[in-house]
Design a protein around this motif. Structure first.
Motif, PDB file in Angstrom:
ATOM      1  N   LEU A   1       1.977   5.063   2.304  1.00 13.35           N
ATOM      2  CA  LEU A   1       2.063   3.666   2.873  1.00 13.35           C
ATOM      3  C   LEU A   1       2.169   2.821   1.679  1.00 13.35           C
ATOM      4  N   ALA A   2       1.617   3.171   0.482  1.00 10.50           N
ATOM      5  CA  ALA A   2       1.807   2.583  -0.513  1.00 10.50           C
ATOM      6  C   ALA A   2       3.414   2.777  -1.271  1.00 10.50           C
ATOM      7  N   ALA A   3       4.003   3.902  -1.165  1.00 12.63           N
ATOM      8  CA  ALA A   3       5.440   3.922  -1.685  1.00 12.63           C
ATOM      9  C   ALA A   3       6.233   3.420  -0.715  1.00 12.63           C
ATOM     10  N   GLU A   4       5.729   3.128   0.548  1.00  9.77           N
ATOM     11  CA  GLU A   4       6.745   2.499   1.469  1.00  9.77           C
ATOM     12  C   GLU A   4       6.621   0.978   1.434  1.00  9.77           C
ATOM     13  N   ALA A   5       5.535   0.298   0.898  1.00  8.23           N
ATOM     14  CA  ALA A   5       5.127  -0.900   1.008  1.00  8.23           C
ATOM     15  C   ALA A   5       6.050  -1.735   0.135  1.00  8.23           C
ATOM     16  N   GLY A   6       6.396  -1.047  -1.089  1.00  8.96           N
ATOM     17  CA  GLY A   6       7.053  -1.866  -2.189  1.00  8.96           C
ATOM     18  C   GLY A   6       6.460  -3.377  -2.550  1.00  8.96           C
ATOM     19  N   PRO A   7       7.325  -4.325  -2.386  1.00  7.58           N
ATOM     20  CA  PRO A   7       6.608  -5.563  -2.914  1.00  7.58           C
ATOM     21  C   PRO A   7       5.642  -6.335  -1.944  1.00  7.58           C
ATOM     22  N   HIS A   8       5.448  -5.720  -0.990  1.00  7.20           N
ATOM     23  CA  HIS A   8       4.540  -6.197   0.240  1.00  7.20           C
ATOM     24  C   HIS A   8       3.233  -5.623   0.215  1.00  7.20           C
TER      25      HIS A   8
ATOM     26  N   SER B   1       0.393  -6.053  -1.769  1.00  6.98           N
ATOM     27  CA  SER B   1      -0.701  -6.762  -1.965  1.00  6.98           C
ATOM     28  C   SER B   1      -0.525  -8.052  -1.293  1.00  6.98           C
ATOM     29  N   LEU B   2       0.380  -8.593  -0.580  1.00  8.55           N
ATOM     30  CA  LEU B   2       0.567  -9.551   0.271  1.00  8.55           C
ATOM     31  C   LEU B   2      -0.290  -9.482   1.611  1.00  8.55           C
ATOM     32  N   ARG B   3      -0.666 -10.561   1.843  1.00 13.04           N
ATOM     33  CA  ARG B   3      -1.559 -10.611   3.162  1.00 13.04           C
ATOM     34  C   ARG B   3      -0.404 -11.548   4.117  1.00 13.04           C
ATOM     35  N   PRO B   4      -0.463 -10.779   5.431  1.00 14.66           N
ATOM     36  CA  PRO B   4       0.214 -11.200   6.284  1.00 14.66           C
ATOM     37  C   PRO B   4       0.015 -12.609   7.017  1.00 14.66           C
ATOM     38  N   GLU B   5      -1.362 -12.898   6.930  1.00 11.47           N
ATOM     39  CA  GLU B   5      -2.034 -14.145   7.356  1.00 11.47           C
ATOM     40  C   GLU B   5      -3.193 -14.446   6.312  1.00 11.47           C
ATOM     41  N   PRO B   6      -3.643 -15.459   6.101  1.00 11.60           N
ATOM     42  CA  PRO B   6      -4.613 -15.906   5.245  1.00 11.60           C
ATOM     43  C   PRO B   6      -5.896 -15.168   5.337  1.00 11.60           C
ATOM     44  N   LYS B   7      -6.348 -14.917   6.630  1.00 15.33           N
ATOM     45  CA  LYS B   7      -7.422 -14.191   6.916  1.00 15.33           C
ATOM     46  C   LYS B   7      -7.238 -12.775   7.019  1.00 15.33           C
ATOM     47  N   GLU B   8      -6.200 -12.435   7.010  1.00 17.24           N
ATOM     48  CA  GLU B   8      -6.059 -10.797   7.275  1.00 17.24           C
ATOM     49  C   GLU B   8      -5.696 -10.201   5.859  1.00 17.24           C
ATOM     50  N   TRP B   9      -6.342  -8.813   5.819  1.00 18.27           N
ATOM     51  CA  TRP B   9      -6.085  -7.912   4.547  1.00 18.27           C
ATOM     52  C   TRP B   9      -4.682  -7.563   4.387  1.00 18.27           C
ATOM     53  N   SER B  10      -4.091  -7.407   3.106  1.00 19.76           N
ATOM     54  CA  SER B  10      -2.991  -6.935   2.654  1.00 19.76           C
ATOM     55  C   SER B  10      -3.447  -5.358   3.039  1.00 19.76           C
ATOM     56  N   ALA B  11      -2.121  -4.685   2.592  1.00 22.50           N
ATOM     57  CA  ALA B  11      -2.118  -3.085   2.874  1.00 22.50           C
ATOM     58  C   ALA B  11      -2.913  -2.549   1.692  1.00 22.50           C
ATOM     59  N   LEU B  12      -2.831  -3.279   0.654  1.00 24.77           N
ATOM     60  CA  LEU B  12      -3.694  -2.676  -0.743  1.00 24.77           C
ATOM     61  C   LEU B  12      -5.243  -3.183  -0.390  1.00 24.77           C
ATOM     62  N   GLU B  13      -5.664  -4.190   0.394  1.00 24.56           N
ATOM     63  CA  GLU B  13      -6.865  -4.532   0.605  1.00 24.56           C
ATOM     64  C   GLU B  13      -7.383  -3.604   1.592  1.00 24.56           C
ATOM     65  N   CYS B  14      -6.700  -3.023   2.600  1.00 25.10           N
ATOM     66  CA  CYS B  14      -7.008  -2.101   3.572  1.00 25.10           C
ATOM     67  C   CYS B  14      -7.240  -0.807   2.869  1.00 25.10           C
ATOM     68  N   MET B  15      -6.445  -0.391   1.938  1.00 31.05           N
ATOM     69  CA  MET B  15      -6.818   0.651   1.062  1.00 31.05           C
ATOM     70  C   MET B  15      -8.018   0.520   0.267  1.00 31.05           C
ATOM     71  N   ALA B  16      -8.359  -0.579  -0.331  1.00 29.43           N
ATOM     72  CA  ALA B  16      -9.482  -0.590  -1.305  1.00 29.43           C
ATOM     73  C   ALA B  16     -11.004  -0.668  -0.100  1.00 29.43           C
ATOM     74  N   HIS B  17     -10.670  -1.225   0.999  1.00 28.20           N
ATOM     75  CA  HIS B  17     -11.639  -0.886   1.957  1.00 28.20           C
ATOM     76  C   HIS B  17     -11.987   0.422   2.509  1.00 28.20           C
ATOM     77  N   ILE B  18     -10.881   1.178   2.739  1.00 29.08           N
ATOM     78  CA  ILE B  18     -11.044   2.635   2.878  1.00 29.08           C
ATOM     79  C   ILE B  18     -11.909   3.393   1.625  1.00 29.08           C
ATOM     80  N   THR B  19     -11.615   2.999   0.624  1.00 22.24           N
ATOM     81  CA  THR B  19     -11.978   3.533  -0.560  1.00 22.24           C
ATOM     82  C   THR B  19     -13.580   3.279  -0.679  1.00 22.24           C
ATOM     83  N   ASP B  20     -13.633   1.829  -0.637  1.00 24.06           N
ATOM     84  CA  ASP B  20     -15.227   1.361  -0.601  1.00 24.06           C
ATOM     85  C   ASP B  20     -16.072   2.331   0.589  1.00 24.06           C
TER      86      ASP B  20
END
Length: 178
Positions: free
Chosen positions: A43-50, A52-71
Motif C-alpha cells: 500500500l505504501a509503495a503504491e501510494a506515492g505522493p498521496h 500522507s494526504l487526507r481525502p477529507e479533513p476528518k478522514e485519515w490518510s493512508a499513512l495515518e491508517c498505518m500509524a493506527h494499525i501500528t498503535d
C-alpha cells in the motif's frame, strides 16, 4: 468519500466485536495477521505522493491508517501478555484519534513505523502459535467492552487489520479520483 460504518466500540461493544469478527470470517487469524506487513508495505509503495494526504479533513490518510494499525499492535502486545500472565487483568481503552493526532506526524519515518509494526506483529503471531486451548481462553476485562479472551482479541485484531487496510485503500482511491 463514504466510509463503511463500524459500530462504536464504546456504545456498541458487541456490535464492534461482531463487525471485526465478520471481517475475519472463517479465515485463520494468524495467517491473516502474518500477511499484513507485506500488504502495508505494498500500500505504501503504491501510494506515492498521496500517502500522507487526507481525502477529507476528518478522514485519515493512508499513512495515518498505518500509524493506527501500528498503535493497535503496540496496545495489543501488552494486552496479550497481561491476559496470559495475570488473572483477569484490567485492560484500558485508548482514543485512537488522539493517538494518531498526538503521537504521529507526516514527518514520521514510514520505514521506522513499518519496521516497528513488523517486529511487534512477528512477536505476537509467534506468541499465538506457542499458546493452546486453555491459555487462549484466558480473559482480561476491557474497560469499555468487558471480558475479552486472548482468543477473541487475537481474532478481532485480524479483522481490525482488514478494516483499516481497506480504509487506507479507499483514502488513496479518493485522492486519485478513482
Amino acid at each position: 468519500m463514504q466510509r463503511p460504518a463500524s459500530p462504536d466500540p464504546i456504545s456498541d461493544p458487541k456490535g464492534y466485536q461482531n463487525h471485526l469478527l465478520g471481517l475475519l470470517g472463517d479465515d485463520d487469524p494468524a495467517a491473516v495477521q502474518a500477511k499484513t506487513p507485506a500488504t502495508l508495505r505494498q500500500l505504501a509503495a503504491e501510494a506515492g505522493p498521496h500517502l500522507s494526504l487526507r481525502p477529507e479533513p476528518k478522514e485519515w490518510s493512508a499513512l495515518e491508517c498505518m500509524a493506527h494499525i501500528t498503535d493497535a499492535e503496540i496496545v495489543m502486545s501488552g494486552r496479550y501478555r497481561w491476559v496470559l500472565a495475570h488473572d483477569e487483568p484490567p485492560l484500558i481503552g485508548y482514543d485512537q484519534d488522539l493517538w494518531v493526532d498526538r503521537l504521529h506526524s507526516d514527518d514520521d519515518g514510514l520505514d521506522a513505523l513499518l519496521d516497528l509494526f513488523d517486529a511487534l506483529r512477528l512477536a505476537n503471531v509467534t506468541l499465538w502459535q506457542r499458546t493452546r486451548g486453555e491459555q487462549r481462553q484466558r480473559v482480561g476485562v476491557h474497560a469499555e467492552r468487558g471480558p475479552e479472551s486472548y482468543d477473541l482479541a487475537f481474532r478481532m485484531i485480524a479483522g481490525h487489520d482488514r478494516f483499516h487496510m481497506a480504509q487506507a485503500g479507499r483514502a488513496l482511491e479518493a485522492l486519485r479520483g478513482e
